[in-house]
Design a protein around this motif. Structure first.
Motif, PDB file in Angstrom:
ATOM      1  N   ASN A 123       0.804  -1.231   0.000  1.00 56.18           N
ATOM      2  CA  ASN A 123       0.000   0.000   0.000  1.00 56.18           C
ATOM      3  C   ASN A 123       0.839   1.283   0.000  1.00 56.18           C
ATOM      4  N   SER A 124       2.113   1.186  -0.308  1.00 55.41           N
ATOM      5  CA  SER A 124       2.947   2.387  -0.333  1.00 55.41           C
ATOM      6  C   SER A 124       2.651   3.255  -1.551  1.00 55.41           C
ATOM      7  N   MET A 125       2.123   2.640  -2.587  1.00 56.24           N
ATOM      8  CA  MET A 125       1.636   3.389  -3.744  1.00 56.24           C
ATOM      9  C   MET A 125       0.143   3.124  -3.903  1.00 56.24           C
ATOM     10  N   THR A 126      -0.615   4.171  -4.137  1.00 50.29           N
ATOM     11  CA  THR A 126      -2.060   4.022  -4.289  1.00 50.29           C
ATOM     12  C   THR A 126      -2.379   3.413  -5.652  1.00 50.29           C
ATOM     13  N   PRO A 127      -3.574   2.831  -5.799  1.00 50.25           N
ATOM     14  CA  PRO A 127      -3.971   2.290  -7.103  1.00 50.25           C
ATOM     15  C   PRO A 127      -3.889   3.333  -8.210  1.00 50.25           C
ATOM     16  N   GLN A 128      -4.248   4.580  -7.904  1.00 52.86           N
ATOM     17  CA  GLN A 128      -4.188   5.605  -8.946  1.00 52.86           C
ATOM     18  C   GLN A 128      -2.751   5.952  -9.323  1.00 52.86           C
ATOM     19  N   GLN A 129      -1.830   5.866  -8.354  1.00 46.07           N
ATOM     20  CA  GLN A 129      -0.419   6.075  -8.683  1.00 46.07           C
ATOM     21  C   GLN A 129       0.096   4.964  -9.598  1.00 46.07           C
ATOM     22  N   ILE A 130      -0.232   3.742  -9.254  1.00 47.16           N
ATOM     23  CA  ILE A 130       0.230   2.595 -10.040  1.00 47.16           C
ATOM     24  C   ILE A 130      -0.326   2.668 -11.459  1.00 47.16           C
ATOM     25  N   PHE A 131      -1.619   2.958 -11.579  1.00 50.02           N
ATOM     26  CA  PHE A 131      -2.229   3.062 -12.904  1.00 50.02           C
ATOM     27  C   PHE A 131      -1.648   4.243 -13.675  1.00 50.02           C
ATOM     28  N   GLY A 132      -1.489   5.372 -13.002  1.00 49.97           N
ATOM     29  CA  GLY A 132      -0.951   6.547 -13.673  1.00 49.97           C
ATOM     30  C   GLY A 132       0.452   6.325 -14.198  1.00 49.97           C
ATOM     31  N   ASN A 133       1.286   5.664 -13.399  1.00 50.04           N
ATOM     32  CA  ASN A 133       2.643   5.329 -13.848  1.00 50.04           C
ATOM     33  C   ASN A 133       2.612   4.406 -15.054  1.00 50.04           C
ATOM     34  N   TRP A 134       1.746   3.388 -14.973  1.00 49.13           N
ATOM     35  CA  TRP A 134       1.642   2.444 -16.088  1.00 49.13           C
ATOM     36  C   TRP A 134       1.196   3.151 -17.365  1.00 49.13           C
ATOM     37  N   LEU A 135       0.168   3.980 -17.248  1.00 49.15           N
ATOM     38  CA  LEU A 135      -0.354   4.668 -18.429  1.00 49.15           C
ATOM     39  C   LEU A 135       0.686   5.608 -19.025  1.00 49.15           C
ATOM     40  N   ALA A 136       1.314   6.413 -18.177  1.00 53.82           N
ATOM     41  CA  ALA A 136       2.291   7.382 -18.672  1.00 53.82           C
ATOM     42  C   ALA A 136       3.482   6.698 -19.330  1.00 53.82           C
ATOM     43  N   THR A 137       4.022   5.680 -18.685  1.00 50.49           N
ATOM     44  CA  THR A 137       5.201   5.015 -19.253  1.00 50.49           C
ATOM     45  C   THR A 137       4.844   4.194 -20.491  1.00 50.49           C
ATOM     46  N   THR A 138       3.626   3.665 -20.532  1.00 54.41           N
ATOM     47  CA  THR A 138       3.181   2.947 -21.730  1.00 54.41           C
ATOM     48  C   THR A 138       3.072   3.903 -22.917  1.00 54.41           C
ATOM     49  N   LEU A 139       2.496   5.072 -22.679  1.00 54.83           N
ATOM     50  CA  LEU A 139       2.380   6.064 -23.748  1.00 54.83           C
ATOM     51  C   LEU A 139       3.755   6.553 -24.192  1.00 54.83           C
ATOM     52  N   MET A 140       4.684   6.712 -23.265  1.00 50.92           N
ATOM     53  CA  MET A 140       6.035   7.131 -23.635  1.00 50.92           C
ATOM     54  C   MET A 140       6.730   6.055 -24.468  1.00 50.92           C
ATOM     55  N   ARG A 141       6.435   4.804 -24.147  1.00 49.48           N
ATOM     56  CA  ARG A 141       7.013   3.720 -24.940  1.00 49.48           C
ATOM     57  C   ARG A 141       6.436   3.710 -26.357  1.00 49.48           C
ATOM     58  N   ILE A 142       5.118   3.911 -26.470  1.00 48.15           N
ATOM     59  CA  ILE A 142       4.454   3.901 -27.775  1.00 48.15           C
ATOM     60  C   ILE A 142       4.904   5.073 -28.644  1.00 48.15           C
ATOM     61  N   PHE A 143       4.900   6.273 -28.054  1.00 46.64           N
ATOM     62  CA  PHE A 143       5.198   7.474 -28.830  1.00 46.64           C
ATOM     63  C   PHE A 143       6.679   7.740 -29.030  1.00 46.64           C
ATOM     64  N   PHE A 144       7.502   7.377 -28.032  1.00 48.71           N
ATOM     65  CA  PHE A 144       8.912   7.764 -28.065  1.00 48.71           C
ATOM     66  C   PHE A 144       9.883   6.592 -27.950  1.00 48.71           C
ATOM     67  N   ASP A 145       9.365   5.381 -27.893  1.00 54.28           N
ATOM     68  CA  ASP A 145      10.202   4.190 -27.716  1.00 54.28           C
ATOM     69  C   ASP A 145      11.041   4.282 -26.437  1.00 54.28           C
ATOM     70  N   ALA A 146      10.468   4.916 -25.416  1.00 53.16           N
ATOM     71  CA  ALA A 146      11.170   5.067 -24.143  1.00 53.16           C
ATOM     72  C   ALA A 146      11.147   3.758 -23.360  1.00 53.16           C
ATOM     73  N   LYS A 147      12.134   3.594 -22.483  1.00 59.88           N
ATOM     74  CA  LYS A 147      12.244   2.360 -21.694  1.00 59.88           C
ATOM     75  C   LYS A 147      11.885   2.590 -20.223  1.00 59.88           C
ATOM     76  N   PHE A 148      11.291   3.727 -19.924  1.00 60.90           N
ATOM     77  CA  PHE A 148      10.911   4.021 -18.544  1.00 60.90           C
ATOM     78  C   PHE A 148       9.772   3.119 -18.079  1.00 60.90           C
ATOM     79  N   THR A 149       9.815   2.761 -16.789  1.00 59.13           N
ATOM     80  CA  THR A 149       8.705   2.013 -16.179  1.00 59.13           C
ATOM     81  C   THR A 149       8.090   2.785 -15.017  1.00 59.13           C
ATOM     82  N   ASP A 150       8.678   3.942 -14.668  1.00 63.64           N
ATOM     83  CA  ASP A 150       8.203   4.680 -13.503  1.00 63.64           C
ATOM     84  C   ASP A 150       8.475   6.170 -13.689  1.00 63.64           C
TER      85      ASP A 150
END
Length: 229
Positions: A123-150
């Motif tokens: 519970n150190s990260m809230t569900p919205q934090q986890i989802f937000g990180n996933w969404l942001a890093t997924t979009l960065m991977r799609i648009f910019f081929d970034a390798k970030f996960t967080d």
């Protein structure tokens, strides 16, 4: 020996800030706490713990970080590395040596402390934090081929590379702006897995519905802005 300075934005962190400062490794030359319009004793506690304390009355994570950078820019001797760290004691400050190691040993430009699931307290990260990180890093991977996960706030960057980014976000988009601009400038970067624990106090962003929504809007705004540049 690399000259390292730490910038810690802090808003009402009187119960946690001394723990953070006291556990920062001695390799750091200066710890800069930016008191971001706190209504408690954050400023007093941080000074007592040995930090340089600045005041930024405009509320916002980016405002606080920019205040710290402006202070450093006016110093006679510039650092080699800047580390950003939260003041809520959710990170493990002693892991700073792991964060800066790729810069010192491998000449990497930019390092993110990745809050991987296996090293996170329950519970150190809230569900919205986890989802937000996933969404942001997924979009960065799609648009910019970034390798970030967080979008982890515990991060280190070469000072000259940080200045070249011309950071501008004043509030919730600071971390993603830095990552997007680093990608655009072809900086070398790596993620280092870090431990993460339950913060002291309530999060000013993920702990409220308004904070979560505003952060999400800012983060997505930066990603879509840069996807069309």
């Amino acid at each position: 020996m690399k000259l390292i300075k730490v910038i810690i934005p802090a808003y009402n962190e009187e119960k946690s800030i001394a723990h953070v400062i006291n556990e920062i490794p001695e390799v750091v030359e200066e710890v800069i706490v930016v008191n971001n319009n706190s209504t408690d004793t954050t400023e007093f506690v941080a000074k007592k713990a040995g930090a340089t304390v600045l005041t930024e009355n405009k509320k916002g994570y980016g405002y606080a970080c920019l205040k710290g950078m402006d202070y450093i820019a006016k110093q006679k001797k510039q650092p080699d590395i800047i580390v950003f760290l939260d003041g809520d004691y959710s990170d493990y400050p002693e892991e700073l040596t792991k964060i800066v190691a790729p810069i010192i040993e491998n000449d990497i430009d930019f390092v993110i402390g990745a809050r991987v699931e296996e090293l996170r307290a329950k519970n150190s990260m809230t569900p919205q934090q986890i989802f937000g990180n996933w969404l942001a890093t997924t979009l960065m991977r799609i648009f910019f081929d970034a390798k970030f996960t967080d979008l982890g706030p515990f991060r280190a960057i070469k000072y000259d590379k940080l200045i070249a980014l011309n950071m501008e976000d004043k509030t919730y988009g600071w971390t993603v702006e830095m990552q997007l601009k680093a990608i655009k400038k072809n900086y070398s970067y790596v993620e280092i897995p870090v431990h993460y624990k339950n913060r002291i106090g309530v999060s000013k962003v993920s702990g409220t519905v308004k904070g979560s929504v505003m952060a999400g809007i800012k983060i997505l705004g930066w990603i879509f802005k840069y996807s069309f540049k």
